[in-house]
Design a protein around this motif. Structure first.
Motif: not given
Length: 337
Positions: A192-203, A235-241, A261-269
């Motif tokens: 997910l983090r690499l997909s934000e900065v480069t392209k990925l492939a499989n042979l 996490s990926h969605e937050q970075r993309k936004a 605790a997840v939505e407390v941490i993210t602030g997203r109900p």
């Protein structure tokens, strides 16, 4: 090594913990590569089964191997240590219980050299077991970046075999390597983090072989793995936004008993229920998984107002399988809902 230098083109990373029974075949598979300009870093992560002695024996015979011994620190810590010590401009991965074909690295390098906009390339994978049986994947990995991004939007679609990849070292270091809190799903978080900065492939060909055996991490920890994978997506969605990656700053991540605790941490109900729903979808079958560590997630989901269309069918299955206590608790939660 490269012309006029002792710096290798590729650094192959292998983290080993009690893989003695399978380790020689895995090491031999890398040493037999048609591409030879590599260093082979192998961490013995506190093994107690003689794996360390096997690694040392190979290192004494082949100067490309760098044996690293440490007290048990875990898979991610071992990978990050090797990433910090790697000298090649490409990082290859290999697990201590798998195999690969002799032309694997050569073909992956050819792809990356021909496609400088790609930072990661994996291969298709063939499964095998200790009896020597082999079988293909049910669904192939995506071949190019466009297909990879479609697969990202489809739940539980296979993306890459972590032990098959070749990656550009500078990109892997630029995103901070592996994140220790995403244990059991560190590969998904990485893609997910690499997909934000480069392209990925499989042979298109199966150049790696993934060993199937009892007691693998993904089998033992399916519920928590799924929960943390869902958090990697958040996490990926937050970075993309353009938002702060709040879960990426938390270590450890909330466990199965603390998903509220997840939505407390993210602030997203709704994020907590989203994570719980992901876990329930994965553990629904077989019944033993439903009654296992993820059962608390199921109860918390219902108590928090989550809809469970198959709830009474789950109660029946649990009862028929002899999980009377869980069946009773789920029935009570459904009646109170």
């Amino acid at each position: 090594m490269g012309p006029g230098t002792d710096i290798p083109r590729v650094s192959v990373l292998m983290a080993v913990y009690n893989n003695a029974a399978y380790l020689p075949a895995a090491i031999d598979a890398i040493l037999a590569q048609s591409f030879t300009d590599f260093e082979f870093l192998i961490v013995d992560d506190g093994s107690t089964d003689g794996s360390g002695a096997i690694i040392d024996g190979y290192a004494a015979r082949d100067a490309r191997i760098r044996a690293i011994h440490q007290e048990n620190r875990g898979f991610i810590a071992s990978l990050n240590r090797m990433l910090g010590e790697a000298r090649g401009d490409l990082i290859g991965r290999m697990d201590g219980d798998d195999r690969c074909t002799p032309g694997r690295i050569e073909r992956q390098i050819a792809f990356l050299d021909a496609h400088p906009d790609y930072g990661v390339v994996g291969t298709q994978t063939c499964y095998f077991d200790n009896a020597g049986r082999e079988w293909p994947m049910a669904r192939p990995y995506p071949l190019d970046d466009a297909a990879f991004r479609v697969a990202l939007t489809t739940p539980y679609t296979p993306l890459m075999n972590h032990a098959s990849v070749l990656m550009r070292t500078d990109l892997l270091r630029a995103i901070g390597g592996y994140r220790p809190q995403f244990r059991y799903c560190e590969d998904l978080d990485l893609w997910l983090r690499l997909s934000e900065v480069t392209k990925l492939a499989n042979l298109p060909d199966a150049l790696t072989y993934y060993r199937q055996h009892a007691g693998q991490v993904s089998d033992r920890n399916l519920a928590v793995q799924t929960a943390w994978a869902a958090m990697a997506w958040i996490s990926h969605e937050q970075r993309k936004a353009g938002q702060r990656d709040t879960l990426g700053a938390v270590d450890p991540l909330p466990g199965l008993d603390g998903l509220g605790a997840v939505e407390v941490i993210t602030g997203r109900p709704g994020d907590s229920q989203r994570v719980r729903a992901s876990v329930i979808e994965r553990i629904e079958y077989p019944t033993s998984a439903l009654a296992g560590p993820g059962f608390r997630v199921l109860i918390d989901y219902v108590r928090a107002g989550g809809r469970l269309p198959k709830g009474w069918k789950m109660v029946t299955r649990l009862a028929l399988a002899g999980f009377w206590r869980q069946a009773s608790r789920l029935a009570t939660a459904l009646l109170r809902d």
